[in-house]
Design a protein around this motif. Structure first.
Motif, PDB file in Angstrom:
ATOM      1  N   LEU A  79       0.830  -1.177   0.084  1.00  0.00           N
ATOM      2  CA  LEU A  79       0.006   0.093  -0.035  1.00  0.00           C
ATOM      3  C   LEU A  79       0.643   1.305   0.081  1.00  0.00           C
ATOM      4  O   LEU A  79       0.598   2.052  -0.719  1.00  0.00           O
ATOM      5  CB  LEU A  79      -0.901  -0.047   1.465  1.00  0.00           C
ATOM      6  CG  LEU A  79      -1.976  -0.953   1.296  1.00  0.00           C
ATOM      7  CD1 LEU A  79      -2.598  -1.267   2.648  1.00  0.00           C
ATOM      8  CD2 LEU A  79      -3.081  -0.766   0.340  1.00  0.00           C
ATOM      9  N   ILE A  97      -1.386  -6.446  -2.956  1.00  0.00           N
ATOM     10  CA  ILE A  97      -2.818  -5.886  -2.124  1.00  0.00           C
ATOM     11  C   ILE A  97      -3.818  -6.921  -2.601  1.00  0.00           C
ATOM     12  O   ILE A  97      -4.851  -6.904  -1.661  1.00  0.00           O
ATOM     13  CB  ILE A  97      -2.966  -4.652  -2.138  1.00  0.00           C
ATOM     14  CG1 ILE A  97      -3.144  -4.133  -3.440  1.00  0.00           C
ATOM     15  CG2 ILE A  97      -1.889  -3.831  -1.626  1.00  0.00           C
ATOM     16  CD1 ILE A  97      -4.136  -2.802  -3.619  1.00  0.00           C
ATOM     17  N   LEU A  98      -3.852  -7.319  -3.712  1.00  0.00           N
ATOM     18  CA  LEU A  98      -5.130  -8.061  -4.200  1.00  0.00           C
ATOM     19  C   LEU A  98      -4.899  -9.738  -4.089  1.00  0.00           C
ATOM     20  O   LEU A  98      -5.746 -10.265  -3.804  1.00  0.00           O
ATOM     21  CB  LEU A  98      -5.481  -7.790  -5.609  1.00  0.00           C
ATOM     22  CG  LEU A  98      -5.762  -6.364  -5.831  1.00  0.00           C
ATOM     23  CD1 LEU A  98      -5.701  -6.194  -7.450  1.00  0.00           C
ATOM     24  CD2 LEU A  98      -6.858  -5.822  -5.426  1.00  0.00           C
ATOM     25  N   PRO A 123      -4.892 -11.062   0.470  1.00  0.00           N
ATOM     26  CA  PRO A 123      -6.284 -11.375   1.222  1.00  0.00           C
ATOM     27  C   PRO A 123      -6.789 -12.696   0.956  1.00  0.00           C
ATOM     28  O   PRO A 123      -7.316 -13.269   2.116  1.00  0.00           O
ATOM     29  CB  PRO A 123      -7.161 -10.088   0.762  1.00  0.00           C
ATOM     30  CG  PRO A 123      -6.192  -9.142   0.304  1.00  0.00           C
ATOM     31  CD  PRO A 123      -5.150  -9.872  -0.365  1.00  0.00           C
ATOM     32  N   ALA A 181      -6.536   2.439  -1.743  1.00  0.00           N
ATOM     33  CA  ALA A 181      -5.871   1.380  -2.135  1.00  0.00           C
ATOM     34  C   ALA A 181      -6.296   0.328  -1.144  1.00  0.00           C
ATOM     35  O   ALA A 181      -6.263  -0.929  -1.418  1.00  0.00           O
ATOM     36  CB  ALA A 181      -4.346   1.341  -2.153  1.00  0.00           C
ATOM     37  N   PHE A 182      -6.283   0.598   0.104  1.00  0.00           N
ATOM     38  CA  PHE A 182      -6.665  -0.385   1.194  1.00  0.00           C
ATOM     39  C   PHE A 182      -7.976  -0.954   1.075  1.00  0.00           C
ATOM     40  O   PHE A 182      -8.304  -1.998   1.166  1.00  0.00           O
ATOM     41  CB  PHE A 182      -6.296   0.275   2.560  1.00  0.00           C
ATOM     42  CG  PHE A 182      -6.994  -0.431   3.832  1.00  0.00           C
ATOM     43  CD1 PHE A 182      -6.230  -1.516   4.178  1.00  0.00           C
ATOM     44  CD2 PHE A 182      -8.077  -0.410   4.555  1.00  0.00           C
ATOM     45  CE1 PHE A 182      -6.512  -2.639   5.228  1.00  0.00           C
ATOM     46  CE2 PHE A 182      -8.443  -0.932   5.645  1.00  0.00           C
ATOM     47  CZ  PHE A 182      -7.870  -2.066   6.063  1.00  0.00           C
ATOM     48  N   GLY A 188      -9.365  -1.183  -1.729  1.00  0.00           N
ATOM     49  CA  GLY A 188      -9.259  -2.255  -2.939  1.00  0.00           C
ATOM     50  C   GLY A 188      -8.736  -3.559  -2.626  1.00  0.00           C
ATOM     51  O   GLY A 188      -9.425  -4.816  -2.583  1.00  0.00           O
ATOM     52  N   SER A 189      -7.880  -3.752  -1.435  1.00  0.00           N
ATOM     53  CA  SER A 189      -7.254  -5.035  -0.655  1.00  0.00           C
ATOM     54  C   SER A 189      -8.432  -5.658  -0.115  1.00  0.00           C
ATOM     55  O   SER A 189      -8.941  -6.620  -0.153  1.00  0.00           O
ATOM     56  CB  SER A 189      -6.291  -4.788   0.020  1.00  0.00           C
ATOM     57  OG  SER A 189      -5.731  -5.808   0.412  1.00  0.00           O
ATOM     58  N   MET A 202     -10.940  -7.798  -1.953  1.00  0.00           N
ATOM     59  CA  MET A 202     -10.463  -9.230  -1.792  1.00  0.00           C
ATOM     60  C   MET A 202     -10.839 -10.062  -0.709  1.00  0.00           C
ATOM     61  O   MET A 202     -11.285 -11.205  -0.506  1.00  0.00           O
ATOM     62  CB  MET A 202      -8.976  -9.347  -2.611  1.00  0.00           C
ATOM     63  CG  MET A 202      -8.679  -8.566  -3.812  1.00  0.00           C
ATOM     64  SD  MET A 202      -9.827  -9.606  -5.001  1.00  0.00           S
ATOM     65  CE  MET A 202      -8.855 -11.024  -5.233  1.00  0.00           C
TER      66      MET A 202
END
Lengths: 600, 193
Positions: free
Chosen positions: A180, A214-215, A218, B17-18, B20-21, B24
């Protein structure tokens, strides 16, 4: 505390000198120091993971060997994979992100310096927590992808899997936080005139990898939380007797796991895309295409996870779709290969160490890529899956690709970080020994695998035709170890040599070479203005006259307090609720201390 | 505020951005919930337990908290200390009411025999809504901290970015709930009454 505040002032305002001492490293928020910490930690774990690999090879050198028990062997291959992927390659790449990216974009630091320190400490806590399992009843032993329901408390009764879940949760969170930070840094802190299409490729690939992190992390985090609840609270996520489906784990894992391989390789691609033009004295051939193909690799990388699961039986339609998409990835990857070759074409090439390793990457990754296309085909994969053929493939792309790329980066940027060049003769010996060692280790594995030797079995009987291949692999591993010792020798010797490298020893074109080696605390006295790609080659840099006022961030110990609190909370899951609550309280207190501490 | 290449403040971009994370993260939970829906092999089942009217009320409460959040940000930006304090507190309180509803619901389900490891519904339901509840809890703590700052007169218009970033988070958590409310409750086949 008084010392820290004094250090804060000398570090920030005077600009140029660092405070010394251990405390200044513990409280540092400087991206260059954090980069060095990341890199050295990664190098340490690279040696640990290498040691694990050596033990594995020792056990497999001859049939029916008894150096290791089956149980220890399982722990070692599990920890070898986890260590290399998450605690060696990723932190070494993160070291380069930290040190180099702010310099390449002409910034004084990352967007959130304290958050950056926090990422490092949390990563270290995760690495130590996972590795401490060796001392508390045994490491996890279900493979780095830890397939359910091998990982249930019935089949993995010790605490190894709990360490896996908790250690990786911390390391994963650390990676997300760091990514991030880099997304914001690269998008928001570029020097004036440094448009996206002028960014160095390494910075570009850092940005792409940050989005992947970041994708991709998770879903894995959720998978590990399901596993934790299955093991500790009796939920049924992966428990077939309760209707749960172990294949769910495979999906969640590989939705992370496949992008993860691009998280490992794209930084290396970024490094060689900077190194090859420098040592060919030519701009990168087809710059926009190299950028777009990197983005395309990352994008497609999210749609191919089930090619790790062809043998599960998802059905012909799913298998065909995932086969086709997987083969498509070969196109942007091949495009990059041709761009690098075309960059070298007609250039005046200097075969210095960074260039040797970059060319090594181009050659070795191509071999690994070709075997990758082979098992992209589902029917072929059914023959190859879970054999040494896959081990050969993944080591050609990760060792021949990522490790070679990282070494190219180490030789390339060592003078920037230390002001000293690494010895060229030892470097050349290191390169050739490593190249020979890795090919001797991994090339025979193709044949062993196609002859049917399964992965992850602690020994094999004589007379099946595996002996020669395995002995060759073990000898090759020994040569690789020798190469690494040469590197360490070179590293230590060069650190003691005179700092004569100068600002731009390679006559490179990107902004990090516009400042001294090593750079001052504030990186640049005045923020450079950029007017072209390859600014140092084409008079593409303008330094505005006059003094510039800036404030460097203060050192802070809060990031370490928060990371330590989180570590305590995670350990509390194994030790007992009071410890977990205490850890959470420490972390919360740390967050408040952090939030109300002045930055400058 | 520092100069940035895009003009968007760093903190705001970090939060986007967080988020976006986080998509998921919640996406994985929701996908698992959907994959396991109706596959419990012992009861109690979701259609017997879920109380749509009750949750509709708490959903409304959470949505109203988003409205209060908008008003709080507006008050901080205007430099209206009374409004700042009032609306920040109201946002946090409505969040707390929502959480109280969740505690009540969880207790009720446990009372009906739905332990955490009872069946696939229990695991997916408690973890998915529990994760969301944890996010609401973090948000409430954050809002109360901002409120305490406002009470001490330390939340002037120059600090409105802090409130804006907290607001982004809060609205996101609300949007996630709208998805969960739809997927878990409205699509459950539970009777409406």
């Amino acid at each position: 505390m008084a010392t820290a505040e004094a250090a804060a002032h000398s570090e920030g305002k005077a600009g140029g000198t660092y405070a010394g001492g251990l405390w200044s490293w513990i409280t540092t928020v400087d991206h260059k120091r954090i980069g060095i910490l990341y890199f050295l930690s990664g190098l340490f774990f690279f040696l640990v993971g290498g040691l694990e690999a050596m033990l594995i090879r020792l056990q497999l050198a001859v049939p029916e060997n008894t150096v290791l028990s089956a149980e220890v062997f399982n722990q070692l291959f599990t920890m070898h994979g986890l260590t290399m992927v998450l605690f060696a390659v990723m932190p070494m790449a993160a070291g380069a992100f930290n040190y180099i990216v702010p310099l390449q974009i002409g910034a004084r630091d990352v967007a959130f310096p304290r958050l950056n320190a926090f990422s490092y400490w949390l990563f270290l806590c995760g690495a130590l927590l996972l590795n401490s399992s060796f001392f508390f009843g045994g490491a996890p032993s279900a493979g780095w992808f830890a397939y359910a329901n091998l990982t249930s408390s019935q089949f993995s009764p010790g605490h190894g899997m709990d360490f896996y879940v908790l250690g990786l949760a911390l390391a994963g969170a650390a990676s997300i936080v760091a990514a991030l930070n880099f997304i914001v840094t690269i998008i928001n802190l570029r020097a004036p005139g440094l448009t996206f299409m002028r960014l160095p490729l390494f910075t570009w690939m850092t940005l792409v990898v940050s989005f992947l992190i970041i994708l991709a992390f998770p879903p894995f985090t959720i998978g590990t939380i399901f596993l934790l609840f299955d093991r500790m609270f009796g939920t049924l996520f992966f428990e077939p007797s309760g209707g749960g489906d172990p294949v769910l784990w495979q999906h969640l894992f590989w939705i992370f796991g496949h992008p993860e391989v691009y998280i490992l390789i794209l930084p290396a691609f970024g490094i060689v895309s900077d190194v090859i033009p420098t040592f060919s004295r030519k701009p990168l051939f087809g710059y926009p295409v190299v950028v777009y193909s990197g983005i395309l690799i990352a994008f497609l990388g999210f749609g191919v996870w089930a090619h790790h699961m062809f043998s599960v039986g998802l059905g012909p339609i799913a298998n065909s779709a995932f086969s086709g998409l997987t083969m498509l990835i070969a196109i942007p990857t091949g495009v990059k290969m041709f761009n690098w070759i075309a960059t070298m074409w007609g250039g005046s090439i200097r075969f210095r160490a960074p260039m040797l390793f970059s060319i090594g990457l181009v050659a070795m990754f191509t071999i690994g890529g070709l075997s990758g296309v082979m098992h992209a085909s589902a029917p072929a994969d059914l023959q190859q899956t879970d054999t040494y053929f896959v081990v050969a493939h993944l080591h050609y792309v990760l060792f021949g690709g990522t490790i070679f790329g990282l070494f190219a980066g180490i030789y390339y940027w060592f003078p920037k970080v230390t002001g000293r060049l690494l010895g060229e003769r030892l470097a050349t010996a290191h390169f050739w020994l490593l190249l020979i060692g890795m090919n001797l280790t991994f090339f025979p594995m193709h044949f062993a695998g196609l002859h049917g030797m399964p992965r992850r079995t602690f020994t094999y009987p004589a007379g099946l035709g595996f002996e020669g291949y395995n002995l060759a692999s073990t000898v090759g591993a020994g040569i690789t170890l020798l190469a690494m010792l040469l590197f360490l020798l070179n590293f230590v010797r060069s650190l003691r040599s005179e700092a004569t490298a100068g600002a731009n020893p390679w006559e490179a074109s990107t902004l990090e070479w516009a400042t001294s080696s090593p750079p001052p605390v504030h990186n640049f006295d005045v923020t450079p203005e950029v007017t072209s790609r390859d600014p140092l080659w084409y008079d593409g840099i303008a330094l505005p006259a006059g003094e510039e006022e800036f404030h460097m961030p203060n050192p802070s110990y809060w990031p370490l307090v928060v990371a330590g609190g989180i570590l305590m909370a995670a350990a509390g899951a194994l030790v007992g609720l009071p410890v977990a609550l205490l850890g959470a309280a420490v972390a919360l207190a740390g967050i408040y201390g952090w939030s109300f501490e002045p930055i400058h | 505020m520092e100069r940035t290449s895009t003009g968007v403040p760093n903190e705001k971009m970090l939060m986007w951005a967080f988020i976006g994370s986080e998509c998921m993260l919640f996406g994985s939970l929701i996908a698992t919930y959907l994959a396991y829906r109706g596959r419990s092999i012992v009861g109690p089942y979701e259609e017997e337990l879920l109380n749509i009217p009750f949750i509709t009320v708490t959903t409304f409460v959470l949505l109203m908290s988003s409205l209060m959040m908008v008003l709080a940000l507006s008050a901080v930006q205007r430099g209206d200390p009374r409004g700042s304090k009032l609306f920040l507190l109201l946002t946090a309180l409505l969040g707390l009411v929502f959480l109280a509803g969740q505690v009540f619901e969880f207790n009720h389900f446990a009372h009906e025999g739905l332990g955490l490891g009872r069946n696939l519904f229990s695991g997916t339901f408690f973890l998915t809504t529990g994760f969301h509840g944890a996010h609401v809890t973090v948000g409430v703590i954050w809002l109360l901290t901002l409120w305490a700052m406002a009470m001490r007169g330390r939340l002037g218009p120059e600090k409105s970015l802090k409130v804006e970033v907290a607001g982004l988070y809060w609205h996101f958590v609300d949007v996630v709930w709208i998805v969960l409310f739809t997927v878990i409750y409205l699509m459950s086949g539970a009777s409406g009454a």
